[in-house]
Scaffold this active site. Sequence first.
Site, PDB file in Angstrom:
ATOM      1  CG  HIS A   1      -1.459   1.280   1.646  1.00  0.00           C
ATOM      2  ND1 HIS A   1      -2.271   2.018   0.824  1.00  0.00           N
ATOM      3  CD2 HIS A   1      -1.340   1.992   2.793  1.00  0.00           C
ATOM      4  CE1 HIS A   1      -2.620   3.129   1.457  1.00  0.00           C
ATOM      5  NE2 HIS A   1      -2.066   3.142   2.644  1.00  0.00           N
TER       6      HIS A   1
ATOM      7  CG  ASP B   1     -31.777 -18.944  15.122  1.00  0.00           C
ATOM      8  OD1 ASP B   1     -30.785 -18.956  14.355  1.00  0.00           O
ATOM      9  OD2 ASP B   1     -32.859 -18.426  14.815  1.00  0.00           O
TER      10      ASP B   1
ATOM     11  CE1 TYR C   1      -3.117   7.132   5.155  1.00  0.00           C
ATOM     12  CE2 TYR C   1      -4.254   5.590   3.705  1.00  0.00           C
ATOM     13  CZ  TYR C   1      -3.172   5.910   4.520  1.00  0.00           C
ATOM     14  OH  TYR C   1      -2.151   5.003   4.687  1.00  0.00           O
TER      15      TYR C   1
END
Length: 807
Positions: free
Chosen positions: A220, A538, A248
Site C-alpha cells: 500500500h 439458533d 487519505y
Amino acid sequence: MRQPRVVIIGAGIVGTALADEITRLGWTDVTVTDRGPLFRTGGSTSHAPGLVFQTNGSKTMAELARYTVEKFTELEAFDAVGGLEVATTPQRWTDLHRRYGWAKSWGIEGRLLDPQECAKLHPLLDPERILGGYHTPTDGLALALTAAEAQARRATDRGAQFLAYCEVVEVLQADGRVTGVRTADGQELPADVVVCAAGFWGAELGRAVGLTVPLVPMAHQFAKTGPVPALDGGERLPMLRHQDSDLYYRTYGDRIGIGYYGHDPRPIDMRTLLRDTASEAMPSMLPFTPAEFEPAWRESRRLLPALTETELDEGFDGIFSFTPDGFPILGEHHGLSGLWVAEAVWVTHSAGVAKAVAEWIVTGAPQIDLHECDLHRFEQAALSPDFIRRTSMRAFVEVYDIIHPHQYRSAPRELRTSPFYARQRELGACCFEGGLWERPAWFEANAALMDELAADGVEFPERDEWSGSCYSPIAIAEARWTRTHVALYDMTPLTRYEVSGAGATAFLQELTTNDVGKKPGAVTYTLLLDENGGIRSDLTVARLDDQFFQVGANGPLDLDWFTRHLPGDGSVTIRDITGGTCCLGVWGPKARDMVQPLCPDDLSHKGFGYFRALRTYLGSIPVTMMRVSYVGELGWEIYTSAEHGAALWDLLWAAGAEYRVVPAGRIAFNSLRLEKGYRSWGTDMTTEHTPEAAGVGFAVRKTKASFIGKAALESAVPPKNTLRSLVLDDPRAVVLGKEPVTVNGVVAGYITSAGWSATIGRCIAYAWLPSETRPGDEVHIDYLATTFTAHVHTEPVVDPEMSLIRR
C-alpha cells in the site's frame, strides 16, 4: 494451581496489547517473542500511519476502534486531532449521511458539514472541490510505537517478558494440544496457550500447523511531502479522507503524509520478501513506485492546492494484511487446542481486538460479538488459495468504495448452486450470494404478477435510488402471492448437519436451550448460548430416530462449536450434509392442495401437525418433510438428496400448475419473516443479546438440568434493551438496517433488519430499543438525509393468532 503459560508470537501493536490485556485478567506467565527488535519490530506496526477512524458499518468494528481510542488516550499515545471525510460526488455525499447514521447508532460523536465548514477545519482544502464532509472530533492519530511500548511496559510490570530477535519456527504439540514453541536458535518455550499475532507472517505460521489463515499481505503506497509553506505554523489539522479518489492524509509537522489505495493490488510473495525488502528500512516496506503514485499526487494537488508549493520528499510501499471480507481473523484452531490467532488487525482496532481475544482465552467468551471476525466463519471453498487471493485483492480495491448492503461479490461466483439452479435461471432468477451459494433474490418470470396484483389493490411504491438498488418490486408480488396462493423457496443454502449416535440426545441437550429429547418426529426450535448467556446461534432440531437428528444451523461457526464439544468416547457423530442434499420450501394457503396428491401419507393438520417431521415419498422421490415455516404460512420444508433435486423441482412445479405456483426469492422471504416476528441470527441477535432481550425466551426450557449458558441466564439482570418491531408510518418509507432510532428526542437504538410488507403496505423493521419502550410509542428513524416516523408494534405484526401456519 499453576497458571497457564502463554506465548504470544509477535511484539507489534496486537501482541503487546494482548500481553497487557491477558495479564490484566490475571494470567501473568506470558512470554512475547518477535523476530525483530523491540518495539520497532519491522512489521506493519512500525510504519503504520496510525489513522483511527471509528465509524464503521459493523457495530463490532466500531466498538473495537472505540476501545482502542479510549485505551491509547489513557496511555498518552493518541492525538485526538479529529477526522474529516469529504465528498466530491453526490453519491459520496449521500454515503456520508449513511456513515453519520452509523455513528449515531453506535454512539460515536459526529456531524455533517458544508464545504466552508470543512475548509475552516482543514484550511488546505479547496471548498469549491467538495460538496460537504463528515467530521468526527474524537478520531485521531494513534502513536503506534508509543502505545506498543506502553502496553508492553504494563504487562512486564505484571510479570510478562518480551524477547527480541527470537523468531518462532515451530509450534510444539502433543495429543492435539500445544505444548510450546521452538525458536530459530533451538530454544524451546513451554506453553499451554500460543497466540499467533505475527501480522502478515501469520499465514505462514498457520500453514505449518495445518491451519489456513485467510489473509494476503499486500503493498500500500504512502508518501510524505516536503515542507508545505501553508503549514509553517505547525497547525494541528484533522486527518482527512478523500475516498472518491482512494486517498487519505495526515500531517507531520509542516509536511503532509498521503496514503493511496487507487493503485492495482500488489500481493506479496512471502518466499522472496526478505530479498525484495533488503534495501528498505524494514521487511514490511517495499521500494516506492512513483509512477503508480502519480494519479494520487495530481488529485492531491487539486484537493489541497497548497501542495503545489512543495514536492514529494519520500515514500514507501508498506505491507498490510487483507482478508476476503475485510475483517480480522480471530479464534482458536479447532485442530490444535490452545493455538490461537489474532491476525489481519490494523492499529485502528488493535486494543479492542486484544481485549476481546484476552477475554475469550481467559474466560471462555468475549464480551462483544465477534462472529464477523471469527477464524471459522469461512466455508470450505473460501479457504482455497485461489479464493483467498482473488477476494482479498478485491477487498483492497474496495477499501474506500461505496458498498450497498445488498451488493455481493461478482467473482468468484457459482461456486455453490442447488440442483434447482438451472430451472431458476430459466425463470429469470436474479441471485444474491451468501455462504458462496447462489440465492435467488427475485424472479423476472413473476413480473406479470405485478399488473394482476396492482389491479387487486396491491401497491408497489417507488423507492429512492439507494433503497432501490439491488432490488426489484417483483419481490412484493412474490410475497403477496405466497400469502394468497403458493410459492416455492429454495432453502438449500440452509446449513444442515446429521447428529447421530448413542450419545446424540445427551450431547444436543447439553448444548441447546430447549428440550430436543422429544419422541422421533418432533421438530424443536432452540438456541446455542455461550458461557455469558449470549446467543451464539439458533437451530431447528428434528429428531428423525432415537439416535438420529437433523439440525438446521447458521453456518461453519456452528459446526466448530459442535465439534469442540463432542464427547471423547465416540458416542456422537456429526456430518455436514448440506452439499449432498437440497430443500424446497413449499408455502402458501394452497400448499396442501398442491402436495397432498403426490404423497401417500396424510398431510392434514391433524395427520401432520405443526413442528413435526415425516420421512415419506413425493411421487417416487424419498423426502423428509418438516412442518415448519419461516414465512408464517401453511407448508413444509421438503428435503431430499441432491441426486433427486431436479426431479423434485419438476414434480412440484407440474403439480402446482393448476394452483399457479411461482418461484419466490430472498427479498420476499425476508419481508414475510419480519411480518411473523422471526429473528435472523447474526443480524437481529448475536452473542451480545440474551434470549429474553431478543424475544426468543420461549426457546429456553428453564427446567432442563443443565445447558451451556444456563448459569449466566439465571444470574442475568433484566435487559436494558429489547428487540422491538416497528412499522413505518409512510407507505413509501423504506429503511435497510443500521439506521439510528430516536425516542423522545434522543438516539436510543438502531435498526437491525427491515423489509417492505406486502400484507400491511408498510415497511416493518426490527430495532434494539430501551426495554421500557412499549407498543404504540412513536419513534423516528434517520435514513440518509431523511427522517421517518414509525411506531412500536406488537408482535407478530401479521397473523398474531398463528392461524395461517396451522391451517
